[in-house]
Design a protein around this motif. Sequence first.
Motif, mmCIF file in Angstrom:
data_model
loop_
_atom_site.group_PDB
_atom_site.id
_atom_site.type_symbol
_atom_site.label_atom_id
_atom_site.label_comp_id
_atom_site.label_asym_id
_atom_site.label_seq_id
_atom_site.Cartn_x
_atom_site.Cartn_y
_atom_site.Cartn_z
ATOM 1 N N ASP A 106 -4.641 -0.781 13.980
ATOM 2 C CA ASP A 106 -3.541 -1.681 13.617
ATOM 3 C C ASP A 106 -2.495 -0.873 12.863
ATOM 4 N N HIS A 170 -5.294 -5.698 4.870
ATOM 5 C CA HIS A 170 -6.637 -6.232 5.126
ATOM 6 C C HIS A 170 -7.615 -5.133 5.482
ATOM 7 N N ALA A 201 -6.110 -1.680 6.381
ATOM 8 C CA ALA A 201 -4.727 -1.585 6.839
ATOM 9 C C ALA A 201 -3.832 -1.856 5.634
ATOM 10 N N GLU A 203 -0.039 -2.352 4.480
ATOM 11 C CA GLU A 203 1.159 -2.726 5.223
ATOM 12 C C GLU A 203 2.224 -3.399 4.369
ATOM 13 N N GLU A 234 3.044 0.008 8.491
ATOM 14 C CA GLU A 234 1.594 -0.156 8.358
ATOM 15 C C GLU A 234 0.846 0.988 9.014
HETATM 16 MG MG MG Z 1 -2.427 -5.484 9.796
#
Ligand code: MG
Length: 249
Positions: A106, A170, A201, A203, A234
Motif C-alpha cells: 500500500d 495502519h 503504512a 500516510e 504513503e
Molecule cells: Mg494505507
Amino acid sequence: MITIKSDSQIAYMRRANLIVRDTLDLLREHTKPGVSTLELDKLAYEYILSQNAKPSFLHYNGFPASICVSVDCEVVHGIPSARKILREGQIVSYDCGAIYNGWHGDAARTVAVGLISSERQQLIDVTEQCFFKGVQSIVAGKTRLGDLGNVIQTYAESFGYGVVRELVGHGIGRQMHEDPEVPNFGIPGHGMRLSEGMTIAVEPMITMGTEQVDWMEDGWTVKTRDRKPAAHYENTIAITSNGIEILSL
Ligand code: MG
Ligand code: MG
C-alpha cells in the motif's frame, strides 16, 4: 490484533510493495493535462495483473476501481471516472494497493499536473517530508505511535498546514488494514511502541487550510471542508533488526 511478520513474510510484502511502487511510477509518467482518470485506473489494473498480483482496492468494501485518484481538495478515496479529466495546475494523489501471494502492499503519491503554483508544490514537498521525518525518527522497540505522530504533526503545522484527524495510517500484512492505527498526530510518550516485525503504512494527509474534512455522497470521496488543496504520501514500512525498511521505495 497486531501481527508480527517473519523475514520471509516481509519478503513477500516487499514484492507486493515494489509492484505498488512501480504502478505509482507508471501513473506519474502518464500524468498530464487531458488524461482521464479512468484511463489511469485501467493502466494500473493491467500493470498489477501483469505482475501476477491483484489490485487490492478493487471491490474493497465495494470500491469500484483499482486506484484512488484524488484531485486538489479531494484528500483521499477519489473515484476514477471517464468524466474526471486532469487539468493543468491541479495536484493529483494516487493511492494504490496490490496483493502478492496473499500479502499486501500500500502506497500513495501526490503529483503535479503540468505546471503548478509554488504553494501547491510546497504542499506536496512538505507532505513527503512529513513521512520521511516521521519514519527516520523511529527507533525499534522505543518509539511510540504518539512520538511518530507528533513528529509528523509538528512539521506540517510549522508550515501552517492542517493534519487530517479522521483518517490515519495502519498496520498491514495479510490484510490491507490491520492494527494498530497510525495517526499523523499525537502526544510524545503516548501509544504503543513500534517493535521489530511490525509492518505499518505511514500516510500523512496534509491540507493547505483546515484539517476538517467532508465525506461526499458517493460514499467514498473525502474533501477538505474549506475546499483548499490536500496532499497524501504513503509507504509501507517494516521495523526490522537492521532498522526501518521502506518496502514501497
Ligand atoms: Mg494505507
Ligand atoms: Mg494507501
